[in-house]
Write a protein that holds these residues in place. Sequence first.
Motif, PDB file in Angstrom:
ATOM      1  N   MET A 196       0.907  -1.450   0.047  1.00  0.00           N
ATOM      2  CA  MET A 196       0.223  -0.332  -0.177  1.00  0.00           C
ATOM      3  C   MET A 196       0.847   1.584   0.125  1.00  0.00           C
ATOM      4  O   MET A 196       1.909   1.250   0.716  1.00  0.00           O
ATOM      5  CB  MET A 196      -0.702  -0.151   1.336  1.00  0.00           C
ATOM      6  CG  MET A 196      -2.231  -1.097   1.130  1.00  0.00           C
ATOM      7  SD  MET A 196      -3.299  -0.720   2.750  1.00  0.00           S
ATOM      8  CE  MET A 196      -3.759   0.649   2.623  1.00  0.00           C
ATOM      9  N   THR A 197       0.271   2.492  -0.954  1.00  0.00           N
ATOM     10  CA  THR A 197       0.794   3.860  -0.449  1.00  0.00           C
ATOM     11  C   THR A 197       0.291   4.612  -0.364  1.00  0.00           C
ATOM     12  O   THR A 197      -0.739   4.712  -1.369  1.00  0.00           O
ATOM     13  CB  THR A 197       1.782   3.488  -2.003  1.00  0.00           C
ATOM     14  OG1 THR A 197       3.010   2.671  -2.126  1.00  0.00           O
ATOM     15  CG2 THR A 197       2.888   5.042  -2.529  1.00  0.00           C
ATOM     16  N   ILE A 198       1.192   5.940   0.048  1.00  0.00           N
ATOM     17  CA  ILE A 198      -0.389   7.257   0.283  1.00  0.00           C
ATOM     18  C   ILE A 198       0.786   7.495   0.060  1.00  0.00           C
ATOM     19  O   ILE A 198       2.015   8.206   0.740  1.00  0.00           O
ATOM     20  CB  ILE A 198      -0.167   7.299   2.161  1.00  0.00           C
ATOM     21  CG1 ILE A 198      -0.921   5.987   2.495  1.00  0.00           C
ATOM     22  CG2 ILE A 198      -0.704   7.982   2.397  1.00  0.00           C
ATOM     23  CD1 ILE A 198      -1.545   5.458   4.193  1.00  0.00           C
ATOM     24  N   VAL A 199       0.174   8.823  -0.673  1.00  0.00           N
ATOM     25  CA  VAL A 199       0.992   9.930  -1.532  1.00  0.00           C
ATOM     26  C   VAL A 199       0.324  11.748  -0.212  1.00  0.00           C
ATOM     27  O   VAL A 199      -1.052  11.814  -0.417  1.00  0.00           O
ATOM     28  CB  VAL A 199       0.594  10.069  -2.800  1.00  0.00           C
ATOM     29  CG1 VAL A 199       1.243  11.559  -3.775  1.00  0.00           C
ATOM     30  CG2 VAL A 199       1.132   9.418  -3.359  1.00  0.00           C
ATOM     31  N   ARG A 213      -0.978  14.078   9.736  1.00  0.00           N
ATOM     32  CA  ARG A 213      -2.044  13.234   8.919  1.00  0.00           C
ATOM     33  C   ARG A 213      -1.771  11.267   8.271  1.00  0.00           C
ATOM     34  O   ARG A 213      -2.061  10.792   8.526  1.00  0.00           O
ATOM     35  CB  ARG A 213      -3.297  13.588   8.436  1.00  0.00           C
ATOM     36  CG  ARG A 213      -4.663  12.420   8.346  1.00  0.00           C
ATOM     37  CD  ARG A 213      -4.683  12.041   9.856  1.00  0.00           C
ATOM     38  NE  ARG A 213      -5.603  11.249   9.634  1.00  0.00           N
ATOM     39  CZ  ARG A 213      -6.832  10.972   9.841  1.00  0.00           C
ATOM     40  NH1 ARG A 213      -7.380  12.551  10.409  1.00  0.00           N
ATOM     41  NH2 ARG A 213      -7.657  10.306   9.864  1.00  0.00           N
ATOM     42  N   ALA A 214      -0.259  11.950   7.484  1.00  0.00           N
ATOM     43  CA  ALA A 214       0.144  11.085   6.154  1.00  0.00           C
ATOM     44  C   ALA A 214       0.250   9.976   6.932  1.00  0.00           C
ATOM     45  O   ALA A 214       0.361   8.442   6.625  1.00  0.00           O
ATOM     46  CB  ALA A 214       0.525  11.869   4.947  1.00  0.00           C
ATOM     47  N   VAL A 215       1.227  10.699   7.401  1.00  0.00           N
ATOM     48  CA  VAL A 215       2.165   9.440   8.759  1.00  0.00           C
ATOM     49  C   VAL A 215       1.143   8.334   9.981  1.00  0.00           C
ATOM     50  O   VAL A 215       1.845   7.486   9.883  1.00  0.00           O
ATOM     51  CB  VAL A 215       3.018  10.597  10.105  1.00  0.00           C
ATOM     52  CG1 VAL A 215       3.921   9.197  10.326  1.00  0.00           C
ATOM     53  CG2 VAL A 215       4.182  10.915   8.796  1.00  0.00           C
ATOM     54  N   ARG A 244      -2.021   2.143   8.016  1.00  0.00           N
ATOM     55  CA  ARG A 244      -2.251   1.061   6.982  1.00  0.00           C
ATOM     56  C   ARG A 244      -0.981   0.108   6.805  1.00  0.00           C
ATOM     57  O   ARG A 244      -1.194  -0.592   6.016  1.00  0.00           O
ATOM     58  CB  ARG A 244      -2.578   1.716   6.488  1.00  0.00           C
ATOM     59  CG  ARG A 244      -3.549   2.599   6.443  1.00  0.00           C
ATOM     60  CD  ARG A 244      -4.012   3.635   4.758  1.00  0.00           C
ATOM     61  NE  ARG A 244      -5.181   4.326   5.148  1.00  0.00           N
ATOM     62  CZ  ARG A 244      -6.146   4.344   4.465  1.00  0.00           C
ATOM     63  NH1 ARG A 244      -6.326   3.743   3.205  1.00  0.00           N
ATOM     64  NH2 ARG A 244      -7.126   5.206   4.953  1.00  0.00           N
ATOM     65  N   GLN A 245       0.243   0.735   7.903  1.00  0.00           N
ATOM     66  CA  GLN A 245       1.472  -0.252   7.211  1.00  0.00           C
ATOM     67  C   GLN A 245       1.782   0.182   5.783  1.00  0.00           C
ATOM     68  O   GLN A 245       2.196  -0.965   5.002  1.00  0.00           O
ATOM     69  CB  GLN A 245       1.613  -1.669   8.018  1.00  0.00           C
ATOM     70  CG  GLN A 245       1.730  -2.223   9.319  1.00  0.00           C
ATOM     71  CD  GLN A 245       1.317  -2.927   9.515  1.00  0.00           C
ATOM     72  OE1 GLN A 245       1.156  -4.005   8.631  1.00  0.00           O
ATOM     73  NE2 GLN A 245       1.868  -3.309  11.363  1.00  0.00           N
ATOM     74  N   SER A 246       1.924   1.294   5.354  1.00  0.00           N
ATOM     75  CA  SER A 246       1.920   1.424   4.019  1.00  0.00           C
ATOM     76  C   SER A 246       3.316   2.164   4.456  1.00  0.00           C
ATOM     77  O   SER A 246       3.460   2.933   5.034  1.00  0.00           O
ATOM     78  CB  SER A 246       0.729   2.544   4.156  1.00  0.00           C
ATOM     79  OG  SER A 246       0.086   2.294   3.996  1.00  0.00           O
ATOM     80  N   ALA A 250      13.440   8.920  11.051  1.00  0.00           N
ATOM     81  CA  ALA A 250      13.169   8.626  12.760  1.00  0.00           C
ATOM     82  C   ALA A 250      12.357   8.071  13.324  1.00  0.00           C
ATOM     83  O   ALA A 250      12.946   6.912  14.421  1.00  0.00           O
ATOM     84  CB  ALA A 250      14.246   9.646  13.341  1.00  0.00           C
ATOM     85  N   ASN A 251      11.072   7.990  13.142  1.00  0.00           N
ATOM     86  CA  ASN A 251       9.721   7.159  13.386  1.00  0.00           C
ATOM     87  C   ASN A 251       9.916   5.985  12.942  1.00  0.00           C
ATOM     88  O   ASN A 251       8.917   5.489  13.448  1.00  0.00           O
ATOM     89  CB  ASN A 251       9.051   8.382  13.647  1.00  0.00           C
ATOM     90  CG  ASN A 251       8.305   8.654  12.555  1.00  0.00           C
ATOM     91  OD1 ASN A 251       8.035   8.041  11.072  1.00  0.00           O
ATOM     92  ND2 ASN A 251       7.858   9.537  12.297  1.00  0.00           N
ATOM     93  N   GLY A 252      10.025   5.675  11.982  1.00  0.00           N
ATOM     94  CA  GLY A 252      10.532   4.332  11.532  1.00  0.00           C
ATOM     95  C   GLY A 252       9.070   4.247  10.311  1.00  0.00           C
ATOM     96  O   GLY A 252       9.027   2.875   9.714  1.00  0.00           O
ATOM     97  N   THR A 253       8.963   5.147   9.739  1.00  0.00           N
ATOM     98  CA  THR A 253       7.887   5.714   8.836  1.00  0.00           C
ATOM     99  C   THR A 253       9.594   5.355   7.316  1.00  0.00           C
ATOM    100  O   THR A 253       9.835   6.161   7.179  1.00  0.00           O
ATOM    101  CB  THR A 253       6.984   6.629   8.598  1.00  0.00           C
ATOM    102  OG1 THR A 253       6.521   6.967   9.596  1.00  0.00           O
ATOM    103  CG2 THR A 253       6.249   6.993   7.508  1.00  0.00           C
ATOM    104  N   GLU A 254       9.146   4.056   6.621  1.00  0.00           N
ATOM    105  CA  GLU A 254       9.268   3.805   5.332  1.00  0.00           C
ATOM    106  C   GLU A 254       8.488   5.012   4.316  1.00  0.00           C
ATOM    107  O   GLU A 254       7.017   6.052   3.926  1.00  0.00           O
ATOM    108  CB  GLU A 254       8.292   2.891   4.163  1.00  0.00           C
ATOM    109  CG  GLU A 254       8.881   2.314   3.104  1.00  0.00           C
ATOM    110  CD  GLU A 254       8.461   1.169   2.685  1.00  0.00           C
ATOM    111  OE1 GLU A 254       8.881   1.177   0.987  1.00  0.00           O
ATOM    112  OE2 GLU A 254       8.120   0.592   3.150  1.00  0.00           O
ATOM    113  N   VAL A 255       9.615   5.849   3.959  1.00  0.00           N
ATOM    114  CA  VAL A 255       9.187   7.098   2.961  1.00  0.00           C
ATOM    115  C   VAL A 255      10.003   7.204   2.097  1.00  0.00           C
ATOM    116  O   VAL A 255      11.747   7.551   1.379  1.00  0.00           O
ATOM    117  CB  VAL A 255       9.575   8.239   4.267  1.00  0.00           C
ATOM    118  CG1 VAL A 255      11.120   8.378   3.936  1.00  0.00           C
ATOM    119  CG2 VAL A 255       8.748  10.021   3.191  1.00  0.00           C
ATOM    120  N   GLU A 256       9.509   8.006   1.050  1.00  0.00           N
ATOM    121  CA  GLU A 256      10.406   8.489  -0.497  1.00  0.00           C
ATOM    122  C   GLU A 256       9.262   9.905  -0.276  1.00  0.00           C
ATOM    123  O   GLU A 256       8.182  10.611  -0.468  1.00  0.00           O
ATOM    124  CB  GLU A 256       9.682   7.910  -1.925  1.00  0.00           C
ATOM    125  CG  GLU A 256      10.082   8.371  -2.836  1.00  0.00           C
ATOM    126  CD  GLU A 256      10.117   7.116  -3.865  1.00  0.00           C
ATOM    127  OE1 GLU A 256      10.059   7.911  -5.018  1.00  0.00           O
ATOM    128  OE2 GLU A 256       9.099   6.345  -3.597  1.00  0.00           O
TER     129      GLU A 256
END
Length: 129
Positions: free
Chosen positions: A1-4, A19-21, A27-29, A62-68
Amino acid sequence: MTIVVGFVPTKEGRAALARAVEEAKGRQSRLVVINSHRGSLDDEQARAAEQELQRVTDEMQANGTEVEVRQLVRGNEPAEDLIAVANETSADLIVIGLRRRTPVGKLILGSNAQRILLDAPCAVLAVKG
């Protein structure tokens, strides 16, 4: 899953990012942060934007979110860039920030926000600043 998420360094942009974070964690996205500019940036603007986006990247990692994080300066409207990235990544959700509007402004909502809400290939979450 991906959130933009559409991000600009304003209270609305920061609210959308926060909110996206939350959504990405719940959602583990994967999170794709888009900073879109219609025109070119001068050297000072480009440096400031890069520093802000690096801060966002560091904070998310740093907070463990997979981000691009993508900074797009292609001459497109921000709505075009967000919709294109949502299509490209098969996004499940787009998160945008909305600013307060006058009564007349509420009739038109904002051209970018309206276009995203009407043309997005997925659900859209609009948050206040």
